[in-house]
Scaffold this motif. Structure first.
Motif, PDB file in Angstrom:
ATOM      1  N   THR A   1      -4.759  -6.860  -5.208  1.00  0.00           N
ATOM      2  CA  THR A   1      -6.142  -6.861  -5.809  1.00  0.00           C
ATOM      3  C   THR A   1      -6.558  -5.523  -6.393  1.00  0.00           C
ATOM      4  O   THR A   1      -7.161  -5.448  -7.611  1.00  0.00           O
ATOM      5  N   MET A   2      -6.360  -4.382  -5.659  1.00  0.00           N
ATOM      6  CA  MET A   2      -6.575  -3.085  -6.120  1.00  0.00           C
ATOM      7  C   MET A   2      -5.894  -2.702  -7.519  1.00  0.00           C
ATOM      8  O   MET A   2      -6.597  -2.285  -8.349  1.00  0.00           O
ATOM      9  N   VAL A   3      -4.821  -3.043  -7.643  1.00  0.00           N
ATOM     10  CA  VAL A   3      -3.795  -2.930  -8.926  1.00  0.00           C
ATOM     11  C   VAL A   3      -4.354  -3.708  -9.878  1.00  0.00           C
ATOM     12  O   VAL A   3      -4.526  -3.020 -10.888  1.00  0.00           O
ATOM     13  N   ILE A   4      -5.116  -4.937  -9.706  1.00  0.00           N
ATOM     14  CA  ILE A   4      -5.379  -5.751 -10.822  1.00  0.00           C
ATOM     15  C   ILE A   4      -6.932  -5.192 -11.354  1.00  0.00           C
ATOM     16  O   ILE A   4      -7.082  -4.908 -12.225  1.00  0.00           O
TER      17      ILE A   4
ATOM     18  N   ILE B   1       3.044  -7.272 -12.756  1.00  0.00           N
ATOM     19  CA  ILE B   1       1.709  -7.924 -12.768  1.00  0.00           C
ATOM     20  C   ILE B   1       0.607  -7.145 -13.548  1.00  0.00           C
ATOM     21  O   ILE B   1      -0.280  -7.808 -14.181  1.00  0.00           O
ATOM     22  N   ALA B   2       0.472  -5.684 -13.322  1.00  0.00           N
ATOM     23  CA  ALA B   2      -0.308  -5.125 -13.905  1.00  0.00           C
ATOM     24  C   ALA B   2      -0.305  -5.245 -15.207  1.00  0.00           C
ATOM     25  O   ALA B   2      -1.445  -5.262 -16.085  1.00  0.00           O
ATOM     26  N   TYR B   3       0.767  -5.000 -16.022  1.00  0.00           N
ATOM     27  CA  TYR B   3       1.042  -5.154 -17.319  1.00  0.00           C
ATOM     28  C   TYR B   3       0.632  -6.515 -17.890  1.00  0.00           C
ATOM     29  O   TYR B   3       0.068  -6.603 -18.777  1.00  0.00           O
ATOM     30  N   ILE B   4       0.839  -7.854 -17.037  1.00  0.00           N
ATOM     31  CA  ILE B   4       0.505  -9.177 -17.615  1.00  0.00           C
ATOM     32  C   ILE B   4      -1.034  -9.231 -17.587  1.00  0.00           C
ATOM     33  O   ILE B   4      -1.512  -9.706 -18.620  1.00  0.00           O
ATOM     34  N   PHE B   5      -1.638  -8.473 -16.448  1.00  0.00           N
ATOM     35  CA  PHE B   5      -3.404  -8.733 -16.590  1.00  0.00           C
ATOM     36  C   PHE B   5      -3.683  -7.760 -17.735  1.00  0.00           C
ATOM     37  O   PHE B   5      -4.857  -8.081 -18.146  1.00  0.00           O
ATOM     38  N   ASP B   6      -3.122  -6.823 -17.791  1.00  0.00           N
ATOM     39  CA  ASP B   6      -3.658  -5.655 -19.270  1.00  0.00           C
ATOM     40  C   ASP B   6      -3.389  -6.298 -20.478  1.00  0.00           C
ATOM     41  O   ASP B   6      -4.335  -6.257 -21.149  1.00  0.00           O
TER      42      ASP B   6
ATOM     43  N   ILE C   1      -0.349   1.065 -12.870  1.00  0.00           N
ATOM     44  CA  ILE C   1       0.678   1.662 -12.316  1.00  0.00           C
ATOM     45  C   ILE C   1       0.556   2.813 -11.443  1.00  0.00           C
ATOM     46  O   ILE C   1       1.327   2.824 -10.421  1.00  0.00           O
ATOM     47  N   ARG C   2      -0.290   3.580 -11.516  1.00  0.00           N
ATOM     48  CA  ARG C   2      -0.697   4.523 -10.662  1.00  0.00           C
ATOM     49  C   ARG C   2      -1.041   3.958  -8.961  1.00  0.00           C
ATOM     50  O   ARG C   2      -0.596   4.496  -8.121  1.00  0.00           O
ATOM     51  N   THR C   3      -1.820   3.014  -9.231  1.00  0.00           N
ATOM     52  CA  THR C   3      -2.280   2.192  -7.923  1.00  0.00           C
ATOM     53  C   THR C   3      -0.929   1.664  -7.528  1.00  0.00           C
ATOM     54  O   THR C   3      -0.741   1.499  -6.220  1.00  0.00           O
ATOM     55  N   ALA C   4      -0.082   0.756  -8.239  1.00  0.00           N
ATOM     56  CA  ALA C   4       0.861   0.051  -7.595  1.00  0.00           C
ATOM     57  C   ALA C   4       2.129   1.158  -7.000  1.00  0.00           C
ATOM     58  O   ALA C   4       2.798   0.527  -6.180  1.00  0.00           O
ATOM     59  N   SER C   5       2.043   2.380  -7.487  1.00  0.00           N
ATOM     60  CA  SER C   5       2.987   3.293  -6.852  1.00  0.00           C
ATOM     61  C   SER C   5       2.685   3.857  -5.268  1.00  0.00           C
ATOM     62  O   SER C   5       3.408   4.457  -5.030  1.00  0.00           O
ATOM     63  N   ALA C   6       1.534   3.369  -5.066  1.00  0.00           N
ATOM     64  CA  ALA C   6       0.887   3.777  -3.592  1.00  0.00           C
ATOM     65  C   ALA C   6       2.278   3.513  -2.564  1.00  0.00           C
ATOM     66  O   ALA C   6       2.121   4.562  -1.524  1.00  0.00           O
ATOM     67  N   PRO C   7       2.867   2.488  -2.466  1.00  0.00           N
ATOM     68  CA  PRO C   7       3.606   2.397  -1.329  1.00  0.00           C
ATOM     69  C   PRO C   7       4.796   3.534  -1.034  1.00  0.00           C
ATOM     70  O   PRO C   7       5.434   3.448  -0.058  1.00  0.00           O
TER      71      PRO C   7
ATOM     72  N   LEU D   1      11.598  -0.121  -4.302  1.00  0.00           N
ATOM     73  CA  LEU D   1      11.538  -0.236  -5.902  1.00  0.00           C
ATOM     74  C   LEU D   1      11.128  -1.619  -6.218  1.00  0.00           C
ATOM     75  O   LEU D   1      10.019  -1.622  -7.451  1.00  0.00           O
ATOM     76  N   SER D   2      11.511  -2.668  -5.711  1.00  0.00           N
ATOM     77  CA  SER D   2      11.098  -3.982  -6.099  1.00  0.00           C
ATOM     78  C   SER D   2       9.694  -4.323  -6.007  1.00  0.00           C
ATOM     79  O   SER D   2       8.911  -4.644  -6.879  1.00  0.00           O
ATOM     80  N   ILE D   3       9.289  -3.872  -4.874  1.00  0.00           N
ATOM     81  CA  ILE D   3       7.553  -4.088  -4.661  1.00  0.00           C
ATOM     82  C   ILE D   3       6.945  -3.414  -5.689  1.00  0.00           C
ATOM     83  O   ILE D   3       5.905  -4.089  -6.112  1.00  0.00           O
ATOM     84  N   ILE D   4       7.237  -2.215  -5.970  1.00  0.00           N
ATOM     85  CA  ILE D   4       6.416  -1.508  -6.777  1.00  0.00           C
ATOM     86  C   ILE D   4       6.591  -1.982  -8.540  1.00  0.00           C
ATOM     87  O   ILE D   4       5.778  -2.092  -8.988  1.00  0.00           O
ATOM     88  N   ILE D   5       7.871  -2.261  -8.699  1.00  0.00           N
ATOM     89  CA  ILE D   5       8.184  -2.830 -10.147  1.00  0.00           C
ATOM     90  C   ILE D   5       7.465  -4.201 -10.386  1.00  0.00           C
ATOM     91  O   ILE D   5       7.112  -4.132 -11.302  1.00  0.00           O
TER      92      ILE D   5
END
Length: 213
Positions: free
Chosen positions: A29-32, A166-171, A44-50, A157-161
């Motif tokens: 949700t935060m990534v979106i 998903i961020a790209y699709i929403f963008d 992308i910055r948010t998705a890299s948190a893990p 790697l897979s969870i971040i990618i």
């Protein structure tokens, strides 16, 4: 070096990472939110948190893997709890709704920091590594020391990618993601989780059978 075992845990780690990446939760949700407000780079910055939140938990799991492997009774109990946790996550995929985001009156500064804080406050992250990651790495550490590392890296790697995709699709769609497609993806994820749960139960059965029968 047991390449088959390493490839097997990499496949398992990648599959679980993909499922966790797709499954709606606080971090997704935060990534979106960050993507819709600050663009793809913010997402992308948010998705890299893990990398920073799961990283310490991975290290702890790696350190305790040998101890778990030498305490078979405890590993068997953890495997049963892990199976229950996987079933719970699997059924959640059947009923959970695709993420919806209210971007009004929302502070979008420091995307990366908010992603880290969101993940740190998510109890499922700790449960996952204690009940899922730990037993996997413990059961493979004795046979092949590199296998737990392969699992950890492939999962991370897979969870971040997946979250970046998903961020790209929403963008690109500005939030107009196909609900039916997302629900079908969640259905597949739920079935996969339950299948993995049976694998954990079988592992627990094998361990406890050797100890008590």
């Amino acid at each position: 070096m047991d390449f088959n075992l390493i490839l097997g845990v990499i496949f398992f780690g990648s599959t679980l990472g993909i499922i966790e990446g797709i499954k709606p939760g606080p971090l997704l949700t935060m990534v979106i939110r960050e993507t819709l407000s600050g663009g793809l780079k913010a997402g992308i910055r948010t998705a890299s948190a893990p990398i920073f939140t799961d990283g310490p938990l991975i290290i702890i799991s790696l350190i305790t893997a040998n101890w778990l492997a030498s305490n078979q009774a405890f590993l068997g109990i953890i495997s049963i709890l892990g199976a229950i946790f996987l079933v719970k996550m699997g059924f959640e995929c059947f009923i959970i709704e695709p993420p919806t985001v209210d971007i009004q009156n929302y502070d979008y500064k420091s995307s990366f920091k908010k992603g880290i804080l969101t993940n740190l406050l998510n109890p499922n992250v700790y449960m996952f590594w204690f009940l899922i990651g730990g037993p996997i790495m413990a059961s493979t550490a004795v046979k092949e020391p590199l296998a737990p590392i392969g699992y950890a890296i492939s999962f991370l790697l897979s969870i971040i990618i997946v979250k970046i995709i998903i961020a790209y699709i929403f963008d690109k769609t500005r939030g107009k993601l196909s609900v039916s497609f997302y629900k079908r993806s969640l259905l597949i994820c739920g079935i996969a989780m339950i299948i993995f749960a049976f694998g954990y139960l079988y592992q627990a059965y094998q361990i406890l059978r050797q100890l008590f029968f």
